[in-house]
Design a protein around this motif. Sequence first.
Motif, PDB file in Angstrom:
ATOM      1  N   PHE A   8       0.834  -1.195   0.000  1.00 34.73           N
ATOM      2  CA  PHE A   8       0.000   0.000   0.000  1.00 34.73           C
ATOM      3  C   PHE A   8       0.879   1.260   0.000  1.00 34.73           C
ATOM      4  N   GLU A   9       1.906   1.270   0.830  1.00 38.89           N
ATOM      5  CA  GLU A   9       2.776   2.438   0.899  1.00 38.89           C
ATOM      6  C   GLU A   9       3.640   2.567  -0.353  1.00 38.89           C
ATOM      7  N   TYR A  10       4.006   1.437  -0.947  1.00 36.38           N
ATOM      8  CA  TYR A  10       4.769   1.493  -2.198  1.00 36.38           C
ATOM      9  C   TYR A  10       3.927   2.129  -3.294  1.00 36.38           C
ATOM     10  N   ILE A  11       2.652   1.724  -3.385  1.00 37.09           N
ATOM     11  CA  ILE A  11       1.762   2.308  -4.386  1.00 37.09           C
ATOM     12  C   ILE A  11       1.578   3.795  -4.125  1.00 37.09           C
ATOM     13  N   ARG A  12       1.396   4.166  -2.853  1.00 32.08           N
ATOM     14  CA  ARG A  12       1.207   5.580  -2.516  1.00 32.08           C
ATOM     15  C   ARG A  12       2.399   6.417  -3.000  1.00 32.08           C
ATOM     16  N   SER A  13       3.606   5.919  -2.754  1.00 32.02           N
ATOM     17  CA  SER A  13       4.792   6.678  -3.153  1.00 32.02           C
ATOM     18  C   SER A  13       4.952   6.730  -4.671  1.00 32.02           C
ATOM     19  N   SER A  14       4.552   5.660  -5.357  1.00 32.51           N
ATOM     20  CA  SER A  14       4.734   5.612  -6.811  1.00 32.51           C
ATOM     21  C   SER A  14       3.744   6.499  -7.566  1.00 32.51           C
ATOM     22  N   VAL A  15       2.620   6.843  -6.920  1.00 31.58           N
ATOM     23  CA  VAL A  15       1.616   7.688  -7.589  1.00 31.58           C
ATOM     24  C   VAL A  15       1.449   9.018  -6.854  1.00 31.58           C
ATOM     25  N   SER A  16       2.418   9.394  -6.038  1.00 30.34           N
ATOM     26  CA  SER A  16       2.272  10.554  -5.158  1.00 30.34           C
ATOM     27  C   SER A  16       1.901  11.834  -5.901  1.00 30.34           C
ATOM     28  N   GLU A  17       2.416  12.008  -7.101  1.00 33.83           N
ATOM     29  CA  GLU A  17       2.127  13.244  -7.841  1.00 33.83           C
ATOM     30  C   GLU A  17       0.714  13.268  -8.405  1.00 33.83           C
ATOM     31  N   HIS A  18       0.004  12.133  -8.334  1.00 34.34           N
ATOM     32  CA  HIS A  18      -1.353  12.063  -8.883  1.00 34.34           C
ATOM     33  C   HIS A  18      -2.413  11.900  -7.785  1.00 34.34           C
ATOM     34  N   LEU A  19      -2.019  11.988  -6.533  1.00 34.28           N
ATOM     35  CA  LEU A  19      -2.962  11.780  -5.437  1.00 34.28           C
ATOM     36  C   LEU A  19      -3.892  12.983  -5.270  1.00 34.28           C
ATOM     37  N   ALA A  20      -5.193  12.702  -5.304  1.00 30.14           N
ATOM     38  CA  ALA A  20      -6.192  13.741  -5.045  1.00 30.14           C
ATOM     39  C   ALA A  20      -6.646  13.706  -3.597  1.00 30.14           C
ATOM     40  N   ALA A  21      -6.449  12.583  -2.929  1.00 32.75           N
ATOM     41  CA  ALA A  21      -6.770  12.430  -1.512  1.00 32.75           C
ATOM     42  C   ALA A  21      -5.942  11.281  -0.966  1.00 32.75           C
ATOM     43  N   SER A  22      -5.542  11.408   0.292  1.00 28.55           N
ATOM     44  CA  SER A  22      -4.705  10.370   0.889  1.00 28.55           C
ATOM     45  C   SER A  22      -4.909  10.343   2.395  1.00 28.55           C
ATOM     46  N   THR A  23      -5.233   9.172   2.932  1.00 25.65           N
ATOM     47  CA  THR A  23      -5.365   8.952   4.366  1.00 25.65           C
ATOM     48  C   THR A  23      -4.551   7.701   4.697  1.00 25.65           C
ATOM     49  N   PRO A  24      -4.376   7.373   5.969  1.00 26.62           N
ATOM     50  CA  PRO A  24      -3.612   6.163   6.298  1.00 26.62           C
ATOM     51  C   PRO A  24      -4.164   4.896   5.653  1.00 26.62           C
ATOM     52  N   ASP A  25      -5.487   4.847   5.394  1.00 26.60           N
ATOM     53  CA  ASP A  25      -6.096   3.624   4.880  1.00 26.60           C
ATOM     54  C   ASP A  25      -6.724   3.767   3.491  1.00 26.60           C
ATOM     55  N   ALA A  26      -6.586   4.921   2.857  1.00 27.54           N
ATOM     56  CA  ALA A  26      -7.235   5.115   1.563  1.00 27.54           C
ATOM     57  C   ALA A  26      -6.488   6.136   0.730  1.00 27.54           C
ATOM     58  N   MET A  27      -6.618   5.994  -0.568  1.00 27.50           N
ATOM     59  CA  MET A  27      -6.073   6.999  -1.475  1.00 27.50           C
ATOM     60  C   MET A  27      -6.937   7.088  -2.724  1.00 27.50           C
ATOM     61  N   LEU A  28      -7.048   8.300  -3.243  1.00 25.48           N
ATOM     62  CA  LEU A  28      -7.733   8.561  -4.500  1.00 25.48           C
ATOM     63  C   LEU A  28      -6.693   9.041  -5.491  1.00 25.48           C
ATOM     64  N   ILE A  29      -6.570   8.317  -6.602  1.00 23.96           N
ATOM     65  CA  ILE A  29      -5.589   8.639  -7.631  1.00 23.96           C
ATOM     66  C   ILE A  29      -6.318   9.250  -8.816  1.00 23.96           C
ATOM     67  N   ALA A  30      -5.870  10.401  -9.265  1.00 25.01           N
ATOM     68  CA  ALA A  30      -6.487  11.073 -10.408  1.00 25.01           C
ATOM     69  C   ALA A  30      -5.784  10.649 -11.698  1.00 25.01           C
ATOM     70  N   GLY A  31      -6.589  10.430 -12.744  1.00 25.42           N
ATOM     71  CA  GLY A  31      -6.006  10.117 -14.042  1.00 25.42           C
ATOM     72  C   GLY A  31      -6.551   8.850 -14.657  1.00 25.42           C
ATOM     73  N   ASP A  32      -5.969   8.468 -15.783  1.00 30.20           N
ATOM     74  CA  ASP A  32      -6.357   7.266 -16.519  1.00 30.20           C
ATOM     75  C   ASP A  32      -5.896   6.040 -15.735  1.00 30.20           C
ATOM     76  N   SER A  33      -6.834   5.204 -15.329  1.00 29.10           N
ATOM     77  CA  SER A  33      -6.480   4.071 -14.464  1.00 29.10           C
ATOM     78  C   SER A  33      -5.597   3.053 -15.170  1.00 29.10           C
ATOM     79  N   LEU A  34      -5.722   2.929 -16.485  1.00 26.83           N
ATOM     80  CA  LEU A  34      -4.879   1.978 -17.207  1.00 26.83           C
ATOM     81  C   LEU A  34      -3.411   2.413 -17.132  1.00 26.83           C
ATOM     82  N   GLU A  35      -3.183   3.713 -17.180  1.00 30.69           N
ATOM     83  CA  GLU A  35      -1.824   4.236 -17.046  1.00 30.69           C
ATOM     84  C   GLU A  35      -1.348   4.137 -15.598  1.00 30.69           C
TER      85      GLU A  35
END
Length: 363
Positions: A8-35
Amino acid sequence: MPTRAEDFEYIRSSVSEHLAASTPDAMLIAGDSLERLQSFPDNSVSLILTDPPYHSTKKSNIQGDTSFQEDEEFLDWMEKYAAEWKRVLRRSGTLYVYCSAQMSARLEVMMSKYFRPLNHITWTKPNEPGYDGWKGKMKKESLRNWYPHSERILMFEHGSYGSWEAYRRSPIGEYLLNCRKQSGLSMVLLTEMIGAYGKVNRGGAVANWEAGRNTPSREQYEKLVLALEGTGNVEKMLDYNDLIRPMNVNKNVEFTDVWNFMSVRPFKGKHPAEKPQDMLMHAITASSYPGDIVLDCFGGSGSTGVAAVRLGRRAICIELDETWIARSAAEISAAKFNEDFDAPKRIHHMTKTEDLPIDGLFD
């Protein structure tokens, strides 16, 4: 294998520039999900519960629903997702894909190249009068086919169907077979050591587990691990939660492949394809363990993420449409685990926003 928290933390760090929301247990990633999926590590997600554009409905207010002129274009696009989902889904993972009745058969055939189909679920949407969409308004005499008052949910796991030998391509059966061969124990001897005798063959339950016909309980698996690792020939085996796909149902909850959950009632700001919390929580409770990562590639208003967090899971939602990113970010950021919420006993009786146990959240 990395833990769920590490993934979970690896994914958070890899998409950090695209995060629209982030909490200890959830994240919202903005953009094309396939990318965005390309940033996810292999075998990192435990449950994929997602609602892509239906294509057949052609709704202009749903991003992507009118993007494809031909069915084959839509299927080719979905196949790209199937390949990525196969890569990121854990060995014990489950995939649910919402779709229309018109496209469900072709989607299931295409996706069976990547996964083993488990269920073709029908969501009947038994709404009260006044909340049944066009069903109560349209001229019935003009129908040329049965009115489409249901949707489909396709359920998959890793593996494939085929001959008897092909059953061993199931992740569980293949893994147990390889471990036993490494240990040097015969099927009969292992059966005697753990006491899992069968009624028909000498291999007992072990034969069925290796063939992929059924799975050991947690207690039986612990006995297997002790016996196989005890030979000194087998390295530390996988944790039960990393090998066995969860399926938590009982007589007190909906356990058939026909689901009766009311649609989300209209309200200001409602997503046109929003799914009810009780149905999302039903799937999450049945098909994931606490702490698992739940992924929705078409996050919409964030309902899947909210349901996952409320049940003590980790949530990842990806959303392309800026129209919904703001609401989704607010919903996911406000979601909290409710320790007093007994999902198996209670979610199946909730149909309205005011019934939900957490105030301030849309359903």
